[in-house]
Design an enzyme around this catalytic site. Sequence first.
Site, PDB file in Angstrom:
ATOM      1  N   GLU A 188      -8.767 -20.995  26.677  1.00  0.00           N
ATOM      2  CA  GLU A 188      -9.622 -21.602  25.673  1.00  0.00           C
ATOM      3  C   GLU A 188      -9.583 -23.134  25.655  1.00  0.00           C
ATOM      4  OE1 GLU A 188     -11.718 -19.998  23.710  1.00  0.00           O
ATOM      5  OE2 GLU A 188     -11.155 -18.065  24.573  1.00  0.00           O
ATOM      6  N   SER A 227       6.501  27.734 -22.602  1.00  0.00           N
ATOM      7  CA  SER A 227       7.871  27.677 -23.123  1.00  0.00           C
ATOM      8  C   SER A 227       8.631  26.437 -22.698  1.00  0.00           C
ATOM      9  CB  SER A 227       8.640  28.925 -22.693  1.00  0.00           C
ATOM     10  OG  SER A 227       8.186  30.043 -23.417  1.00  0.00           O
TER      11      SER A 227
END
Length: 850
Positions: A86, A464
């Site tokens: 680059e 219960s």
Amino acid sequence: MKWLKRLVIAFFSLGLLGIGAIVAAYFYVLPELPDVTTLKTVKLQTPLRIYSSDGKLISQFGEKRRIPVHYEDVPEQLINAVLDTEDARFFEHKGIDPIGIIRAAFILVTTGKKSQGASTITQQVARGFFLTRDKTYIRKTKEIFLALKIEKALNKEEILTLYLNRSFLGNRAYGVGAAAQVYYGKELNELTLPEMAMIAGLPQSPSAANPIRNSTRALNRRNWVLSRMLEKRNITQALYEEAIQAPITAKYHGAVIDLYAPYISEMARDYLVEKYGEEEAYTGGYDIYTTVDSKLQMDAQKALRNNVYAYDERHGYRGRTKVLWSDVQPDDEEIKAKLKQTGSFQGMYPAAVLSVDEQSAKVVTAKGEIYELPWDGIKWARKFITNKRQGKAPKLATEVLTAGQQVWIRNNGSIWQLSQVPLVASAIVSVDPHDGAIRNLVGGFSFYMSQYNRVTQAKRQLGSNIKPFIYTAALEKGYTLSTLINNAPINKPDTRQGTAWRPKNSPDVYGGPTRLRVGLAQSINVMSVRAMRYSGLDATIAQLVKFGFDPADLPRNESIALGSPSVTPLQVVTAFSTFANGGYLVEPYFIERVESANGDLIESANPTLACTPTATEPLLADDPFAAMANELQSEVPEEMDSTTPATMQCGNEDSRFAPQIISEQTAFLITESLKSVIWGGGDWSKGTGWNGTAWRAARVVKRRDIAGKTGTTNESRDTWFSGFNPKLATTVWVGFDDHSQELGRTSWNANGAKDQISLAEAGAKTAGPAWNEFMKDALAGTPVEPTKTPEGIVSARIDLATGKLSRKTDYTTRFEYFIAGTEPTEYVTEQEEDNSDIFIDKSEEEDLFQ
């Protein structure tokens, strides 16, 4: 000389014009140039990540995948590959490359095309953060001036770090850290030279040169990068020759999820989105650390899944999902193509039956893998008729399977077996009783099938499971564990019901006056109703509200004693934690801390602690628990006021403390009774032994520091098991999302194990096995917590039949715990001993409200 003079003047004029043009261009774009110093504190868009308390990645949310890296963490050869490709003169120029600009200008003049951008890495950073990618002269002018400003504001390493982290590299990967993970499933320091070259070649063509989409073009691009590295002498000829021969190995890798816990991750995601908004939550790079323990979460998921499979399979096989062929078998590729139309989940895979023998079958999966299903993996599959009826146990595999059928298979840990998608739902959640931290949470069998979180969203009848809270109110009003409550039919109806409501035991058996401990351990319905009548309906409701239940969910009639209120599993486990921690109502929480993308602490939990503050100052007025705590303090009996030494003190001036809603002594007595639910009582060798409703937990978990309670609603639509030891409280719920469906019952399966579950579904049999398996695994390797008797508790030997004091020391007596001052004062007489029968119930059939 005249022409030379004119030429010098012309060039000098052109130079002045050029300088003037540059100055004019600078002042023209100056108002539109952003402040590049913001790059010093730039916030890269990174996804939201959610972790367990021990640092395992649970989930990741966000469109952009980015793993920010520091300059020193990037391998040197990757940096060389990027620069050689680059911007080879990156460390020499001041932001722009005059040679590159001249080259681009020459190509433009000679061809008329803007094919060369001549952008340095600094210019690309300027464009990436501040500009568009439009190829216009004004954008290029801005890019040049921004690059010059960036070079003054940042050093080269900082600029390159921004580039390496900002560049889009395809497949939602932004930056080299994410690209290494997405394409190779590796950390940067694990990449090979060809892999580095591949990543370095992506910024200019992240789609066209993508190794997953276009391997040929990607290979050419990679080899060109390697040639540039060779040209710049960053690799040797030998390394180059070896690298260009390497094959393309890139393939898509998702985020590396260490712990699959979708329900808790969805809760964390919702929290952050609500707090910061969707865009900030998904791009701000936040890390959420939950309170979930990865081992406990995996244990919970396994226990829930195994239990759901067990329930589903004992109710019968619903048959193949579809028929792929009936006469001529298609070719292998066609079969695989058809199977791929159905996705796998929860360890279940679609498969086609290839052949069936007498007691085995061969199947093939969508991947072309062929497995044999042995008889042990098929014989469970008697026909499903209804939730209450099943067909006969098969004797041959041909009674179950036929070639050409598409079925589900799974590996049960030892063999491949026939399976099916369960229809029943379930949830499990555990909290730390001492601060309310949620240690595991599973909101359903499969998040893939349903994202409905039953732990926090499903309000179901409690059955219960409510009885410990009912008896708590009775204990605080004067009952003891040895108090006799009449276990006899109730003939006086509750007029609030509007009908003659007469609760019954199930089975419909009554034993006469029975001690409270036994009544709770065996979940005797009529005793719970009578205990509630003793406390009073209003006092009972008030007590339930103290435990965190919503008053709007509590009906004002006696059915409340048998669990008619509808609550969530999270509410239930929080309430049960109160017994484990000495009477404190902790506030459940699931987020331990939130960190920024830079690792800074954004927020951390300040949980409510189940203990007495070390300081004696009252809670601050603005503390949300202050009013409740002060109100409850006024209700504490004199013998247990604030001057009583606390058994546990903790915290500091910044801590929040949970309100103590029941005394430590009451919590201890209920815990002791809930241990009897598991361990029972009496002396089996003398014929006086009896089981609690959760006797299976004793056989599986095999620890004396566990306590729990079963729960089943009328017609078995909801089943529960809630229990704890001093370190962990857990609740399991099983039922159908469609509340109209009953869990039903099963007949004995001739092909099943000797210890198989059959008859009516109930809390102990339907929810209990998941609790048993989970707690066994969760507590494995941890020491058994010894029973700690709090101050104010005394013990006395009582007669088992009458609850009175006894001078005997045989099997007809036992030591019982009492709050000091409530122990019996009267001794049993010889006549009472002769006329009384020890309450014995050897039945293992759980009642419908257990």
